[in-house]
Design an enzyme around this catalytic site. Structure first.
Site, PDB file in Angstrom:
ATOM      1  CG  HIS A 191      -2.027   0.556   1.196  1.00  0.00           C
ATOM      2  ND1 HIS A 191      -1.743   2.163  -0.003  1.00  0.00           N
ATOM      3  CD2 HIS A 191      -2.867   0.906   1.437  1.00  0.00           C
ATOM      4  CE1 HIS A 191      -3.461   2.849   0.259  1.00  0.00           C
ATOM      5  NE2 HIS A 191      -4.589   1.811   0.829  1.00  0.00           N
ATOM      6  CG  ASP A 199     -12.011  -5.145 -21.920  1.00  0.00           C
ATOM      7  OD1 ASP A 199     -11.305  -6.085 -22.319  1.00  0.00           O
ATOM      8  OD2 ASP A 199     -12.655  -4.523 -23.114  1.00  0.00           O
TER       9      ASP A 199
END
Length: 462
Positions: free
Chosen positions: A166, A404
């Site tokens: 993170h 995608d």
């Protein structure tokens, strides 16, 4: 609620170290900002993106022979733009504080694996054993900031798992990287992605007039024991049989909650003051009420809700959404558990919505960093008192279903790291035009059964 038993045999086929193209990125040092240092304790984010392979031509062997080279090449090109993910974190010779350091040849690990698990069962919303997902996310090397795993399933599907420290990036930045990688992979030519915004690394965009960085470094170093205590508590919980499930609030569900809260406020109190009741607030408030009741956090016990807000647009002056790194801050709401414990009682739901909505309103009115030097100590005090905290991972605004790689939108996206943090994950709904919200939970099986019952009961009553 029966939990399906799935087979989770995963075999690693190969592992690669993937670098940006040689010589494409100069040696770079990036200091940590005060937004970064709060995550510099080996906190990792793990996600899995599941994709369908519906075409009969996309057999496992065909997919690996034709698509793996493109996935590797596009990852290399993506790292050219997003090089901090391949960098190392090490003390600066000048300050002694950690900084990101990139040198030519720095890399990330890409693991390629195959699985005979039931792909369609894994992407379903119903409860599944959390252990089924662990082999699908990559391990992180001791000096790595990120790693990736491509897993191909025998029954027409594949997944891309990622593990990212993170301290390197918040959710917005990680998704910026994933969408760029997917774009290059789908089109096969980086030049076609020039209309996508380039990441911004200028740390001077994050001013620190209050000197928060040294304050936070001191506060965090003094609370090492707290991190250990949280880890011990979660480890104890995970000795129970843990399951993972998705709960979906459709657009119609959210609008119904909105009407209920408006009507209840007028009927019970005659309140006409504006209340921040976004889809985010309504979803969080409803799930907080369900979990509070399921966990028995009722009576005169203070409970807490903590979530991250993106500060990019809230900074003065605002900074670009393309800023890469961490630029989030905690927003904290508290209430007595008895006030929100009933999901059928509109008054209880109103209390949950009000306390979250007002916390956001205070943040907007006072400024996102007002009282920032005391935010971490307040959370520590809550932990010290043993008061329950529910936190949130992700956001519907990240649009995770827009990733995608050339095979259509993800069939499912899971945040695996909520098992380690006890958080609930949020994402836009894959269906419903993205206007609904998906909530991911990882809980002991008995607790998940109670949450599922309350979730259905609260929505079915209206």
């Amino acid at each position: 609620m029966a939990t399906p038993t799935l087979v989770h045999r995963v075999r690693v086929i190969d592992q690669f170290r993937v670098t940006p193209p040689s010589g494409s990125v100069p040696e770079t040092h990036l200091p940590l900002t005060f937004f970064d240092v709060i995550w510099d304790r080996s906190v990792t984010v793990q996600r899995i993106f599941f994709f369908d392979l519906s075409s009969s031509s996309h057999t496992k062997s065909h997919f690996l022979s034709t698509q793996l080279p493109n996935i590797k090449q596009s990852l290399s090109l993506a790292l050219q733009r997003f090089y901090p993910l391949a960098a190392t974190l090490a003390p600066s010779p000048q300050t002694g504080h950690n900084e990101f350091h990139y040198t030519d040849g720095d890399s990330v690990q890409l693991t390629v694996a195959e699985s005979d698990s039931d792909f369609h069962a894994l992407v379903a919303d119903h409860p599944k054993d959390t252990a089924e997902f662990h082999p699908l996310v990559p391990e992180l090397g001791s000096s790595d900031l990120s790693s990736f795993q491509l897993t191909v399933f025998a029954d027409s599907g594949f997944s891309i798992g990622l593990t990212v420290r993170h301290v390197a990036a918040d959710g917005s930045s990680i998704m910026q990287f994933m969408k760029y990688w997917a774009w290059v992979c789908r089109l096969g030519d980086e030049s076609d992605s020039m209309n996508l915004p380039s990441p911004i690394y200028d740390r001077d965009l994050i001013p620190d007039p209050m000197g928060l960085k040294p304050i936070l470094l001191d506060q965090i170093s003094m609370r090492e024991q707290m991190w250990k205590e949280i880890g011990i508590k979660l480890e104890a919980q995970q000795k129970e049989h843990m399951v993972r499930a998705t709960f979906v609030l459709s657009r119609a569900n959210i609008e119904d909650l909105r009407h209920r809260v408006a009507a209840a406020r007028m009927e019970d109190t005659g309140k006409r003051d504006p209340l921040h009741v976004s889809s985010f607030v309504l979803t969080c408030g409803y799930m907080w009420a369900c979990l509070t009741k399921a966990r028995g956090h009722v009576g005169d016990r203070t409970i807490h809700f903590c979530f991250a807000v993106d500060c990019r647009a809230r900074m003065s002056p605002p900074i670009s959404a393309a800023y890469f790194g961490n630029c989030i801050w905690a927003c904290h709401a508290s209430v007595e558990g008895s006030e929100i414990a009933s999901v059928k009682d509109n008054e209880g739901l109103v209390a949950a919505f009000e306390v979250i909505g007002r916390a956001i309103q205070r943040l907007d009115d006072d400024g996102v960093l007002n009282g920032a030097d005391q935010r971490f100590p307040r959370i520590c005090a809550t932990v010290d008192k043993g008061e329950p905290i529910l936190s949130v991972a992700g956001s519907p605004r990240l649009r995770v279903y827009n990733v995608d790689f050339g095979f259509g939108r993800p069939r499912k996206v899971e945040v695996i790291s909520i098992e380690e943090t006890g958080a609930m994950s949020l994402a836009e709904s894959r269906e419903d035009g993205g206007r609904g919200i998906e909530v991911g939970l990882a809980l002991p099986e008995s607790e998940m059964e109670r949450v599922a019952s309350l979730f259905k009961e609260g929505l079915g009553a209206h």
